[in-house]
Design a protein around this motif. Sequence first.
Motif, PDB file in Angstrom:
ATOM      1  N   SER A 195       0.848  -1.204   0.000  1.00 26.49           N
ATOM      2  CA  SER A 195       0.000   0.000   0.000  1.00 26.49           C
ATOM      3  C   SER A 195       0.878   1.247   0.000  1.00 26.49           C
ATOM      4  O   SER A 195       2.067   1.199   0.356  1.00 26.49           O
ATOM      5  CB  SER A 195      -0.891  -0.006   1.237  1.00 26.49           C
ATOM      6  OG  SER A 195      -0.077   0.136   2.388  1.00 26.49           O
ATOM      7  N   GLU A 196       0.259   2.365  -0.372  1.00 30.97           N
ATOM      8  CA  GLU A 196       1.012   3.631  -0.343  1.00 30.97           C
ATOM      9  C   GLU A 196       1.454   3.959   1.077  1.00 30.97           C
ATOM     10  O   GLU A 196       2.531   4.515   1.285  1.00 30.97           O
ATOM     11  CB  GLU A 196       0.147   4.760  -0.904  1.00 30.97           C
ATOM     12  CG  GLU A 196       0.109   4.703  -2.411  1.00 30.97           C
ATOM     13  CD  GLU A 196      -0.693   5.834  -3.033  1.00 30.97           C
ATOM     14  OE1 GLU A 196      -0.987   6.816  -2.343  1.00 30.97           O
ATOM     15  OE2 GLU A 196      -1.017   5.703  -4.231  1.00 30.97           O
ATOM     16  N   ALA A 197       0.627   3.590   2.063  1.00 32.19           N
ATOM     17  CA  ALA A 197       0.985   3.894   3.456  1.00 32.19           C
ATOM     18  C   ALA A 197       2.237   3.128   3.871  1.00 32.19           C
ATOM     19  O   ALA A 197       3.140   3.682   4.507  1.00 32.19           O
ATOM     20  CB  ALA A 197      -0.186   3.548   4.373  1.00 32.19           C
ATOM     21  N   ALA A 199       4.515   1.919   1.819  1.00 27.85           N
ATOM     22  CA  ALA A 199       5.635   2.467   1.043  1.00 27.85           C
ATOM     23  C   ALA A 199       6.159   3.743   1.718  1.00 27.85           C
ATOM     24  O   ALA A 199       7.379   3.944   1.830  1.00 27.85           O
ATOM     25  CB  ALA A 199       5.197   2.762  -0.391  1.00 27.85           C
ATOM     26  N   ALA A 200       5.234   4.569   2.190  1.00 22.34           N
ATOM     27  CA  ALA A 200       5.654   5.820   2.843  1.00 22.34           C
ATOM     28  C   ALA A 200       6.430   5.528   4.121  1.00 22.34           C
ATOM     29  O   ALA A 200       7.426   6.201   4.426  1.00 22.34           O
ATOM     30  CB  ALA A 200       4.425   6.678   3.150  1.00 22.34           C
ATOM     31  N   GLU A 201       5.997   4.501   4.859  1.00 22.28           N
ATOM     32  CA  GLU A 201       6.721   4.145   6.091  1.00 22.28           C
ATOM     33  C   GLU A 201       8.115   3.604   5.775  1.00 22.28           C
ATOM     34  O   GLU A 201       9.088   3.921   6.467  1.00 22.28           O
ATOM     35  CB  GLU A 201       5.940   3.075   6.857  1.00 22.28           C
ATOM     36  CG  GLU A 201       4.791   3.613   7.661  1.00 22.28           C
ATOM     37  CD  GLU A 201       4.225   2.537   8.582  1.00 22.28           C
ATOM     38  OE1 GLU A 201       4.909   2.113   9.520  1.00 22.28           O
ATOM     39  OE2 GLU A 201       3.091   2.089   8.303  1.00 22.28           O
ATOM     40  N   LEU A 202       8.195   2.772   4.739  1.00 24.44           N
ATOM     41  CA  LEU A 202       9.510   2.237   4.347  1.00 24.44           C
ATOM     42  C   LEU A 202      10.447   3.371   3.937  1.00 24.44           C
ATOM     43  O   LEU A 202      11.650   3.341   4.209  1.00 24.44           O
ATOM     44  CB  LEU A 202       9.358   1.258   3.173  1.00 24.44           C
ATOM     45  CG  LEU A 202       8.792  -0.122   3.496  1.00 24.44           C
ATOM     46  CD1 LEU A 202       8.338  -0.826   2.209  1.00 24.44           C
ATOM     47  CD2 LEU A 202       9.837  -0.971   4.221  1.00 24.44           C
ATOM     48  N   ALA A 203       9.864   4.372   3.274  1.00 21.79           N
ATOM     49  CA  ALA A 203      10.676   5.495   2.793  1.00 21.79           C
ATOM     50  C   ALA A 203      11.166   6.359   3.951  1.00 21.79           C
ATOM     51  O   ALA A 203      12.306   6.816   3.951  1.00 21.79           O
ATOM     52  CB  ALA A 203       9.844   6.337   1.825  1.00 21.79           C
TER      53      ALA A 203
END
Length: 424
Positions: A195-197, A199-203
């Motif tokens: 999910s985008e969420a 992905a944002a956390e991984l980033a």
Amino acid sequence: MSLTTSLSPEALSAFHAETERAYAALREAGLSLDITRGKPAPEQLDLSAELLSLPGADYRAADGTDTRNYGGLLGLPELRAIFADLLGLPAEQLLAADNASLALMHDTLSFALLHGTPESPEPWRDQGDIAFLCPSPGYDRHFALAEHLGFRLIPVDLGDDGPDMDQVREHVADQAVKGIWIVPTYANPTGAVVSEAVAAELAAMETAAPDFRIYWDNAYAVHHLSDERVKSADIVGPCAASGHPNRPLVFASTSKITFAGAGVSFLGGSPENLAWYTGHAGFRAIGPDKVNQLRHARYFKDADGVLALMERHREILAPKFAIVERVLTDRLGPHDVATWTRPKGGYFVSLDVVDGTAAHVVALAKEIGLALTPAGSSFPYKSDPRDRNIRIAPSFPSQADLEQAMQALATCVLLAAAEKALAA
Ligand code: PLP
């Protein structure tokens, strides 16, 4: 999951006897079936037969480059533009290479080991213990490659929307942890989509290693099996926005779009990462196979050309996934013995059988002439802690063979479940 919860002792004995008879009949049938590897079927390869007669006598790229000659480490701009469109990256942040994105993963890991990345205080090989996070179940070759190159493999649970971020955050607090494998779209083998969420956390997450890398292997970005064309989350943008522009390395290829053994691979990421890659790759080769890149660009024409071809793949693949779903539902659905995925794309179905029986199911199948991927293959060190996961690859066999293989597999799952319940 267990048959003992759904059947009385007498019913269980009768069910076991009946399943044993079905298994014996399969043995008599002398099967020779294989649902192990996610290879395109011959009819899928035939879809791109035109490639074999391209580029013809006109071997010059759009900018006049003679594709037959040396050079051009970044690959042909016209092909990079098509895939940049599909992968949601600026074309200058995507390079095109030879067949096999796995080779790009191998090379980038090797370069980091031998020379370090732009942020590495020293080459990874000089840093002592080094480890990679392996969301599981996952792609067996990712794990095997990292193990082969000397990384310690750390399993983390993979959910429907990506890796368990609590586990990931805990592990990246250790500076030995250098990276994580991610298949963001239609993951092998579960079909999970990041999910985008997530992905944002991984980033954004803090990592103890300053040179931590996300190996974002978008092998199945356009491999849809339903009308819902799931859109891949972006990782390059969020990483740059979080101040970690060099964290992601994006991989993709045409292996399951055109020819699995003669396609084009892609590497995407920050300008600094691409310069780092070409700085090392230039010693390894003077340039990629640009003739192959040109014929791919001419064949596709544009991103819509790729998507149209993928629709034709879907027409071949979707009925095979429907066979898997129907047989599992009909044969295993009535019993409390298995759960499985219903992927919206990709190449695999992930089947979880009764705990402690996956290896036995695979052995039972082998005995009657059905080859299954070895149990545990989708886990680091090939070790499934619950011995329950089996990867099904429906793409290669014909529909008739797949039907037979799935019926046989269902019988093996039921027999192993019945044997375990009787022994309990
Ligand atoms: N990545 C994933 C997740 C795969 O499942 C596969 C093949 O099964 C590959 C990469 C291999 O890609 P390539 O043929 O580009 O090396």
